[in-house]
Design a protein around this motif. Structure first.
Motif, PDB file in Angstrom:
ATOM      1  N   TYR A  25      70.032 -26.806 -33.908  1.00 39.51           N
ATOM      2  CA  TYR A  25      70.013 -26.145 -32.448  1.00 39.51           C
ATOM      3  C   TYR A  25      70.601 -27.394 -31.500  1.00 39.51           C
ATOM      4  N   PHE A  26      71.446 -26.988 -30.605  1.00 35.91           N
ATOM      5  CA  PHE A  26      72.164 -27.828 -30.095  1.00 35.91           C
ATOM      6  C   PHE A  26      72.435 -27.229 -28.295  1.00 35.91           C
ATOM      7  N   ASN A  27      72.208 -28.100 -27.422  1.00 35.67           N
ATOM      8  CA  ASN A  27      72.414 -27.984 -26.062  1.00 35.67           C
ATOM      9  C   ASN A  27      73.763 -28.206 -25.399  1.00 35.67           C
ATOM     10  N   ILE A  28      74.630 -27.112 -25.541  1.00 26.05           N
ATOM     11  CA  ILE A  28      76.043 -27.142 -25.225  1.00 26.05           C
ATOM     12  C   ILE A  28      76.635 -25.814 -24.622  1.00 26.05           C
ATOM     13  N   ASP A  29      77.274 -25.952 -23.800  1.00 26.17           N
ATOM     14  CA  ASP A  29      77.882 -24.585 -23.356  1.00 26.17           C
ATOM     15  C   ASP A  29      78.595 -23.778 -24.295  1.00 26.17           C
ATOM     16  N   LEU A  30      78.477 -22.612 -24.529  1.00 22.90           N
ATOM     17  CA  LEU A  30      78.899 -21.659 -25.580  1.00 22.90           C
ATOM     18  C   LEU A  30      80.315 -21.647 -25.564  1.00 22.90           C
ATOM     19  N   GLU A  31      81.245 -21.244 -24.556  1.00 19.14           N
ATOM     20  CA  GLU A  31      82.436 -21.461 -24.762  1.00 19.14           C
ATOM     21  C   GLU A  31      83.033 -22.884 -25.158  1.00 19.14           C
ATOM     22  N   LEU A  32      82.496 -23.719 -24.674  1.00 18.36           N
ATOM     23  CA  LEU A  32      83.015 -25.202 -25.112  1.00 18.36           C
ATOM     24  C   LEU A  32      82.575 -25.516 -26.829  1.00 18.36           C
ATOM     25  N   ALA A  33      81.455 -24.851 -27.250  1.00 16.59           N
ATOM     26  CA  ALA A  33      80.897 -25.014 -28.517  1.00 16.59           C
ATOM     27  C   ALA A  33      81.936 -23.951 -29.345  1.00 16.59           C
ATOM     28  N   LEU A  34      82.419 -22.883 -28.847  1.00 17.66           N
ATOM     29  CA  LEU A  34      83.127 -22.209 -29.553  1.00 17.66           C
ATOM     30  C   LEU A  34      84.600 -22.539 -29.999  1.00 17.66           C
ATOM     31  N   GLU A  35      85.130 -23.335 -28.869  1.00 21.34           N
ATOM     32  CA  GLU A  35      86.572 -23.930 -28.756  1.00 21.34           C
ATOM     33  C   GLU A  35      86.350 -25.216 -29.828  1.00 21.34           C
ATOM     34  N   LEU A  36      85.492 -26.038 -29.589  1.00 20.80           N
ATOM     35  CA  LEU A  36      85.208 -27.259 -30.666  1.00 20.80           C
ATOM     36  C   LEU A  36      85.156 -26.730 -31.944  1.00 20.80           C
ATOM     37  N   ALA A  37      84.298 -25.671 -32.237  1.00 17.44           N
ATOM     38  CA  ALA A  37      84.182 -25.163 -33.512  1.00 17.44           C
ATOM     39  C   ALA A  37      85.445 -24.661 -34.142  1.00 17.44           C
ATOM     40  N   ASN A  38      86.229 -24.156 -33.518  1.00 11.91           N
ATOM     41  CA  ASN A  38      87.441 -23.528 -33.966  1.00 11.91           C
ATOM     42  C   ASN A  38      88.591 -24.874 -34.140  1.00 11.91           C
ATOM     43  N   GLN A  39      88.516 -25.875 -33.406  1.00 14.58           N
ATOM     44  CA  GLN A  39      89.406 -27.068 -33.528  1.00 14.58           C
ATOM     45  C   GLN A  39      88.719 -27.883 -34.884  1.00 14.58           C
ATOM     46  N   SER A  40      87.495 -27.961 -34.743  1.00 15.18           N
ATOM     47  CA  SER A  40      86.850 -28.714 -35.976  1.00 15.18           C
ATOM     48  C   SER A  40      87.118 -27.980 -37.417  1.00 15.18           C
ATOM     49  N   ILE A  41      86.878 -26.755 -37.366  1.00 15.69           N
ATOM     50  CA  ILE A  41      87.161 -26.145 -38.694  1.00 15.69           C
ATOM     51  C   ILE A  41      88.745 -25.948 -38.904  1.00 15.69           C
ATOM     52  N   SER A  42      89.630 -25.831 -38.181  1.00 12.06           N
ATOM     53  CA  SER A  42      90.889 -25.935 -38.453  1.00 12.06           C
ATOM     54  C   SER A  42      91.320 -27.398 -38.980  1.00 12.06           C
ATOM     55  N   TYR A  43      90.619 -28.395 -38.215  1.00 10.16           N
ATOM     56  CA  TYR A  43      90.853 -29.765 -38.700  1.00 10.16           C
ATOM     57  C   TYR A  43      90.383 -30.126 -40.126  1.00 10.16           C
ATOM     58  N   PHE A  44      89.145 -29.591 -40.326  1.00 10.41           N
ATOM     59  CA  PHE A  44      88.599 -29.610 -41.533  1.00 10.41           C
ATOM     60  C   PHE A  44      89.238 -29.157 -42.681  1.00 10.41           C
ATOM     61  N   ILE A  45      90.144 -27.709 -42.508  1.00  7.95           N
ATOM     62  CA  ILE A  45      90.600 -27.024 -43.502  1.00  7.95           C
ATOM     63  C   ILE A  45      91.935 -27.851 -43.755  1.00  7.95           C
ATOM     64  N   ASP A  46      92.641 -28.424 -42.962  1.00 11.73           N
ATOM     65  CA  ASP A  46      93.617 -29.349 -43.087  1.00 11.73           C
ATOM     66  C   ASP A  46      93.419 -30.580 -43.809  1.00 11.73           C
ATOM     67  N   ILE A  47      92.113 -31.201 -43.727  1.00 14.69           N
ATOM     68  CA  ILE A  47      91.926 -32.347 -44.142  1.00 14.69           C
ATOM     69  C   ILE A  47      91.583 -31.737 -45.750  1.00 14.69           C
ATOM     70  N   ASP A  48      90.911 -30.791 -45.894  1.00 17.80           N
ATOM     71  CA  ASP A  48      90.411 -30.582 -46.934  1.00 17.80           C
ATOM     72  C   ASP A  48      91.694 -30.289 -48.230  1.00 17.80           C
ATOM     73  N   LYS A  49      92.477 -29.372 -47.675  1.00 18.38           N
ATOM     74  CA  LYS A  49      94.002 -29.140 -48.362  1.00 18.38           C
ATOM     75  C   LYS A  49      94.581 -30.395 -48.511  1.00 18.38           C
ATOM     76  N   ASN A  50      94.637 -31.534 -47.724  1.00 21.75           N
ATOM     77  CA  ASN A  50      95.305 -32.666 -48.027  1.00 21.75           C
ATOM     78  C   ASN A  50      94.701 -33.229 -49.112  1.00 21.75           C
ATOM     79  N   LEU A  51      93.247 -33.558 -49.179  1.00 22.59           N
ATOM     80  CA  LEU A  51      92.543 -33.947 -49.993  1.00 22.59           C
ATOM     81  C   LEU A  51      92.553 -33.548 -51.347  1.00 22.59           C
ATOM     82  N   LYS A  52      92.542 -32.173 -51.343  1.00 21.05           N
ATOM     83  CA  LYS A  52      92.759 -31.547 -52.777  1.00 21.05           C
ATOM     84  C   LYS A  52      94.388 -31.793 -53.180  1.00 21.05           C
ATOM     85  N   SER A  53      95.156 -31.666 -52.458  1.00 19.15           N
ATOM     86  CA  SER A  53      96.480 -32.045 -52.926  1.00 19.15           C
ATOM     87  C   SER A  53      96.510 -33.373 -53.274  1.00 19.15           C
ATOM     88  N   LEU A  54      96.007 -34.303 -52.732  1.00 21.79           N
ATOM     89  CA  LEU A  54      96.121 -35.788 -53.033  1.00 21.79           C
ATOM     90  C   LEU A  54      95.383 -36.015 -54.397  1.00 21.79           C
TER      91      LEU A  54
END
Length: 153
Positions: free
Chosen positions: A75-104
């Motif tokens: 459970y987290f105390n954060i504005d929902l809109e901010l949380a959704l934006e942060l989650a989308n950016q984080s997942i996108s960043y994570f997927i990029d890192i994951d692809k690069n690590l797998k490739s490496l």
């Protein structure tokens, strides 16, 4: 790696509080399950979800990203809109890192497999050279022994 979902839910009786979790079933089912729990006073509403590989790790990653807003476990105390934006950016960043690590990693594995094959081939060639040189030594010994053998007869 297990494929599953990570999600963000709001809670009707706790504005500003979100739940970040994971499930192997569709997150709508999880929202209903959480809302029906006897300890729950509010209704859980699914606000965001993403199907991902290794959902356990991705959930931990999101908990790490949101750590400054954590109030208890998932459970987290954060504005929902901010949380959704942060989650989308984080997942996108994570997927990029994951692809690069797998490739490496796969590149490194491919390199190591080629190196192992080269070592195996060189060992085989070396083994063949050793066998050939031993065979030559044996042949030379036989030739040298022939006159001795004949003279002893």
């Amino acid at each position: 790696m297990k494929k599953g979902f990570v999600y963000i839910m709001s809670i009707s009786d706790r504005p500003g509080i979100i739940k970040i979790g994971r499930t192997e079933k569709h997150p709508e089912h999880r929202a209903i399950q959480l809302s029906n729990q006897t300890a729950s006073t509010g209704e859980f509403k699914l606000k965001w979800f993403k199907e991902v590989e290794n959902h356990e790790f991705v959930e931990s990653f999101l908990h790490f990203v949101f750590r400054e807003f954590n109030i208890k476990k998932e459970y987290f105390n954060i504005d929902l809109e901010l949380a959704l934006e942060l989650a989308n950016q984080s997942i996108s960043y994570f997927i990029d890192i994951d692809k690069n690590l797998k490739s490496l990693f796969l590149g490194k594995v491919d390199f190591m497999e080629k190196r192992i094959k080269a070592l195996e081939i060189s060992q085989r060639i070396k083994g063949d050279i050793d066998k050939r040189s031993i065979q030559n030594l044996l042949d030379n010994l036989k030739k040298e022994l022939e006159p001795i053998k004949k003279s002893s007869l």
